[in-house]
Write a protein that holds these residues in place. Structure first.
Motif, PDB file in Angstrom:
ATOM      1  N   LEU A   1       0.841  -1.186   0.000  1.00 51.30           N
ATOM      2  CA  LEU A   1       0.000   0.000   0.000  1.00 51.30           C
ATOM      3  C   LEU A   1       0.877   1.238   0.000  1.00 51.30           C
ATOM      4  O   LEU A   1       1.857   1.323   0.754  1.00 51.30           O
ATOM      5  CB  LEU A   1      -0.894   0.003   1.250  1.00 51.30           C
ATOM      6  CG  LEU A   1      -1.757   1.240   1.500  1.00 51.30           C
ATOM      7  CD1 LEU A   1      -2.850   1.361   0.438  1.00 51.30           C
ATOM      8  CD2 LEU A   1      -2.373   1.186   2.890  1.00 51.30           C
ATOM      9  N   ILE A   2       0.513   2.199  -0.847  1.00 47.04           N
ATOM     10  CA  ILE A   2       1.139   3.523  -0.840  1.00 47.04           C
ATOM     11  C   ILE A   2       0.126   4.487  -0.247  1.00 47.04           C
ATOM     12  O   ILE A   2      -1.033   4.504  -0.665  1.00 47.04           O
ATOM     13  CB  ILE A   2       1.516   3.966  -2.270  1.00 47.04           C
ATOM     14  CG1 ILE A   2       2.585   3.038  -2.851  1.00 47.04           C
ATOM     15  CG2 ILE A   2       1.986   5.420  -2.274  1.00 47.04           C
ATOM     16  CD1 ILE A   2       2.852   3.267  -4.326  1.00 47.04           C
ATOM     17  N   VAL A   3       0.559   5.293   0.727  1.00 49.26           N
ATOM     18  CA  VAL A   3      -0.318   6.288   1.347  1.00 49.26           C
ATOM     19  C   VAL A   3       0.292   7.669   1.126  1.00 49.26           C
ATOM     20  O   VAL A   3       1.449   7.910   1.494  1.00 49.26           O
ATOM     21  CB  VAL A   3      -0.491   6.037   2.862  1.00 49.26           C
ATOM     22  CG1 VAL A   3      -1.368   7.125   3.480  1.00 49.26           C
ATOM     23  CG2 VAL A   3      -1.078   4.654   3.117  1.00 49.26           C
ATOM     24  N   VAL A   4      -0.485   8.563   0.511  1.00 49.44           N
ATOM     25  CA  VAL A   4      -0.091   9.956   0.349  1.00 49.44           C
ATOM     26  C   VAL A   4      -0.976  10.744   1.305  1.00 49.44           C
ATOM     27  O   VAL A   4      -2.197  10.733   1.168  1.00 49.44           O
ATOM     28  CB  VAL A   4      -0.281  10.442  -1.107  1.00 49.44           C
ATOM     29  CG1 VAL A   4       0.134  11.893  -1.237  1.00 49.44           C
ATOM     30  CG2 VAL A   4       0.501   9.563  -2.075  1.00 49.44           C
ATOM     31  N   ALA A   5      -0.362  11.394   2.289  1.00 48.24           N
ATOM     32  CA  ALA A   5      -1.132  12.058   3.342  1.00 48.24           C
ATOM     33  C   ALA A   5      -0.652  13.483   3.553  1.00 48.24           C
ATOM     34  O   ALA A   5       0.552  13.758   3.525  1.00 48.24           O
ATOM     35  CB  ALA A   5      -1.006  11.284   4.650  1.00 48.24           C
TER      36      ALA A   5
ATOM     37  N   GLN B   1       0.312  16.727   5.552  1.00 51.10           N
ATOM     38  CA  GLN B   1       0.885  17.049   6.847  1.00 51.10           C
ATOM     39  C   GLN B   1       0.427  18.435   7.306  1.00 51.10           C
ATOM     40  O   GLN B   1      -0.104  18.596   8.369  1.00 51.10           O
ATOM     41  CB  GLN B   1       2.410  16.983   6.798  1.00 51.10           C
ATOM     42  CG  GLN B   1       2.934  15.614   6.407  1.00 51.10           C
ATOM     43  CD  GLN B   1       2.422  14.522   7.333  1.00 51.10           C
ATOM     44  OE1 GLN B   1       2.537  14.625   8.545  1.00 51.10           O
ATOM     45  NE2 GLN B   1       1.833  13.482   6.779  1.00 51.10           N
ATOM     46  N   LYS B   2       0.668  19.459   6.457  1.00 52.25           N
ATOM     47  CA  LYS B   2       0.185  20.818   6.716  1.00 52.25           C
ATOM     48  C   LYS B   2       0.305  21.620   5.435  1.00 52.25           C
ATOM     49  O   LYS B   2       1.127  21.310   4.578  1.00 52.25           O
ATOM     50  CB  LYS B   2       0.969  21.490   7.845  1.00 52.25           C
ATOM     51  CG  LYS B   2       2.446  21.642   7.568  1.00 52.25           C
ATOM     52  CD  LYS B   2       3.150  22.285   8.745  1.00 52.25           C
ATOM     53  CE  LYS B   2       4.641  22.433   8.419  1.00 52.25           C
ATOM     54  NZ  LYS B   2       5.362  23.114   9.451  1.00 52.25           N
ATOM     55  N   ASN B   3      -0.534  22.618   5.277  1.00 49.93           N
ATOM     56  CA  ASN B   3      -0.554  23.468   4.085  1.00 49.93           C
ATOM     57  C   ASN B   3      -0.421  22.627   2.826  1.00 49.93           C
ATOM     58  O   ASN B   3      -1.255  21.796   2.546  1.00 49.93           O
ATOM     59  CB  ASN B   3       0.524  24.551   4.161  1.00 49.93           C
ATOM     60  CG  ASN B   3       0.306  25.472   5.344  1.00 49.93           C
ATOM     61  OD1 ASN B   3      -0.823  25.717   5.744  1.00 49.93           O
ATOM     62  ND2 ASN B   3       1.363  25.965   5.918  1.00 49.93           N
ATOM     63  N   TRP B   4       0.660  22.808   2.056  1.00 48.01           N
ATOM     64  CA  TRP B   4       0.875  22.039   0.824  1.00 48.01           C
ATOM     65  C   TRP B   4       1.821  20.868   1.056  1.00 48.01           C
ATOM     66  O   TRP B   4       2.245  20.222   0.115  1.00 48.01           O
ATOM     67  CB  TRP B   4       1.453  22.942  -0.274  1.00 48.01           C
ATOM     68  CG  TRP B   4       0.552  24.061  -0.626  1.00 48.01           C
ATOM     69  CD1 TRP B   4       0.697  25.369  -0.266  1.00 48.01           C
ATOM     70  CD2 TRP B   4      -0.652  23.997  -1.375  1.00 48.01           C
ATOM     71  NE1 TRP B   4      -0.340  26.119  -0.737  1.00 48.01           N
ATOM     72  CE2 TRP B   4      -1.191  25.292  -1.428  1.00 48.01           C
ATOM     73  CE3 TRP B   4      -1.336  22.966  -2.003  1.00 48.01           C
ATOM     74  CZ2 TRP B   4      -2.373  25.588  -2.090  1.00 48.01           C
ATOM     75  CZ3 TRP B   4      -2.518  23.265  -2.665  1.00 48.01           C
ATOM     76  CH2 TRP B   4      -3.020  24.553  -2.700  1.00 48.01           C
ATOM     77  N   GLU B   5       2.188  20.590   2.287  1.00 46.19           N
ATOM     78  CA  GLU B   5       3.173  19.550   2.565  1.00 46.19           C
ATOM     79  C   GLU B   5       2.507  18.181   2.699  1.00 46.19           C
ATOM     80  O   GLU B   5       1.567  18.009   3.468  1.00 46.19           O
ATOM     81  CB  GLU B   5       3.950  19.886   3.833  1.00 46.19           C
ATOM     82  CG  GLU B   5       4.741  21.174   3.708  1.00 46.19           C
ATOM     83  CD  GLU B   5       5.493  21.533   4.971  1.00 46.19           C
ATOM     84  OE1 GLU B   5       5.798  20.636   5.772  1.00 46.19           O
ATOM     85  OE2 GLU B   5       5.767  22.734   5.150  1.00 46.19           O
ATOM     86  N   TYR B   6       3.034  17.237   1.932  1.00 48.52           N
ATOM     87  CA  TYR B   6       2.535  15.866   1.948  1.00 48.52           C
ATOM     88  C   TYR B   6       3.688  14.902   2.166  1.00 48.52           C
ATOM     89  O   TYR B   6       4.839  15.224   1.883  1.00 48.52           O
ATOM     90  CB  TYR B   6       1.859  15.518   0.611  1.00 48.52           C
ATOM     91  CG  TYR B   6       0.494  16.113   0.450  1.00 48.52           C
ATOM     92  CD1 TYR B   6      -0.649  15.349   0.659  1.00 48.52           C
ATOM     93  CD2 TYR B   6       0.332  17.441   0.097  1.00 48.52           C
ATOM     94  CE1 TYR B   6      -1.914  15.896   0.513  1.00 48.52           C
ATOM     95  CE2 TYR B   6      -0.924  17.999  -0.057  1.00 48.52           C
ATOM     96  CZ  TYR B   6      -2.047  17.218   0.152  1.00 48.52           C
ATOM     97  OH  TYR B   6      -3.296  17.761   0.010  1.00 48.52           O
ATOM     98  N   THR B   7       3.347  13.712   2.635  1.00 43.55           N
ATOM     99  CA  THR B   7       4.327  12.630   2.695  1.00 43.55           C
ATOM    100  C   THR B   7       3.776  11.459   1.900  1.00 43.55           C
ATOM    101  O   THR B   7       2.564  11.304   1.749  1.00 43.55           O
ATOM    102  CB  THR B   7       4.604  12.166   4.138  1.00 43.55           C
ATOM    103  OG1 THR B   7       3.368  11.749   4.732  1.00 43.55           O
ATOM    104  CG2 THR B   7       5.224  13.262   4.969  1.00 43.55           C
ATOM    105  N   LEU B   8       4.679  10.659   1.393  1.00 46.74           N
ATOM    106  CA  LEU B   8       4.305   9.412   0.744  1.00 46.74           C
ATOM    107  C   LEU B   8       4.967   8.299   1.530  1.00 46.74           C
ATOM    108  O   LEU B   8       6.179   8.347   1.779  1.00 46.74           O
ATOM    109  CB  LEU B   8       4.759   9.382  -0.713  1.00 46.74           C
ATOM    110  CG  LEU B   8       4.345   8.124  -1.489  1.00 46.74           C
ATOM    111  CD1 LEU B   8       4.036   8.471  -2.932  1.00 46.74           C
ATOM    112  CD2 LEU B   8       5.420   7.051  -1.410  1.00 46.74           C
ATOM    113  N   SER B   9       4.184   7.319   1.935  1.00 48.22           N
ATOM    114  CA  SER B   9       4.684   6.173   2.695  1.00 48.22           C
ATOM    115  C   SER B   9       4.314   4.904   1.943  1.00 48.22           C
ATOM    116  O   SER B   9       3.188   4.764   1.458  1.00 48.22           O
ATOM    117  CB  SER B   9       4.062   6.133   4.091  1.00 48.22           C
ATOM    118  OG  SER B   9       4.311   7.349   4.769  1.00 48.22           O
ATOM    119  N   TYR B  10       5.257   3.982   1.860  1.00 56.11           N
ATOM    120  CA  TYR B  10       5.044   2.728   1.152  1.00 56.11           C
ATOM    121  C   TYR B  10       5.181   1.585   2.149  1.00 56.11           C
ATOM    122  O   TYR B  10       6.193   1.470   2.845  1.00 56.11           O
ATOM    123  CB  TYR B  10       6.061   2.588   0.020  1.00 56.11           C
ATOM    124  CG  TYR B  10       5.975   1.315  -0.777  1.00 56.11           C
ATOM    125  CD1 TYR B  10       4.756   0.804  -1.212  1.00 56.11           C
ATOM    126  CD2 TYR B  10       7.121   0.613  -1.111  1.00 56.11           C
ATOM    127  CE1 TYR B  10       4.681  -0.364  -1.949  1.00 56.11           C
ATOM    128  CE2 TYR B  10       7.061  -0.562  -1.856  1.00 56.11           C
ATOM    129  CZ  TYR B  10       5.833  -1.038  -2.269  1.00 56.11           C
ATOM    130  OH  TYR B  10       5.772  -2.204  -2.998  1.00 56.11           O
TER     131      TYR B  10
END
Length: 112
Positions: free
Chosen positions: A4-8, A10-19
């Motif tokens: 599973l890949i999760v794009v979440a 964090q704040k404002n335009w900041e995202y993380t991608l976790s695999y």
């Protein structure tokens, strides 16, 4: 779900991608995405190593993972400005590793 890949957000335009593979985190990175990109559970439908944009001046989209419409996860500059046209952008080596370690039909969850 095996992987599973999760794009979440964090704040404002900041995202993380976790695999995740078998529930274990194996890769995590900053990423950038446009706020209007659909939030949903997708499948990787196709992998294209040397993709170029058909809509935006033939722009390079290395190591593309196709999600839907004109939206891909691909290697490019990550910044916190709203300049993506919907794609999820990942920094250099992180996207290359993700590309080579995912399969077509891997689930991708994009959340707020």
């Amino acid at each position: 779900i095996d992987s599973l890949i999760v794009v979440a957000k964090q704040k404002n335009w900041e995202y993380t991608l976790s695999y995740y593979i078998d529930g274990r985190l194996v890769l995590a990175s900053e990423s950038s995405i446009w706020a209007a990109t659909q939030k949903w559970l997708f499948d990787i439908k196709e992998k294209i190593e040397r993709k170029r944009s058909s809509r935006y001046d033939n722009a390079p989209m290395p190591y593309s993972l196709y999600l839907y419409g004109h939206v891909f996860i691909h290697q490019w500059l990550v910044n916190w400005e709203k300049i993506s046209h919907g794609c999820v952008r990942m920094p250099g080596l992180y996207q290359e590793v993700l590309y080579h370690n995912t399969k077509v039909w891997t689930k991708v969850l994009i959340v707020l």
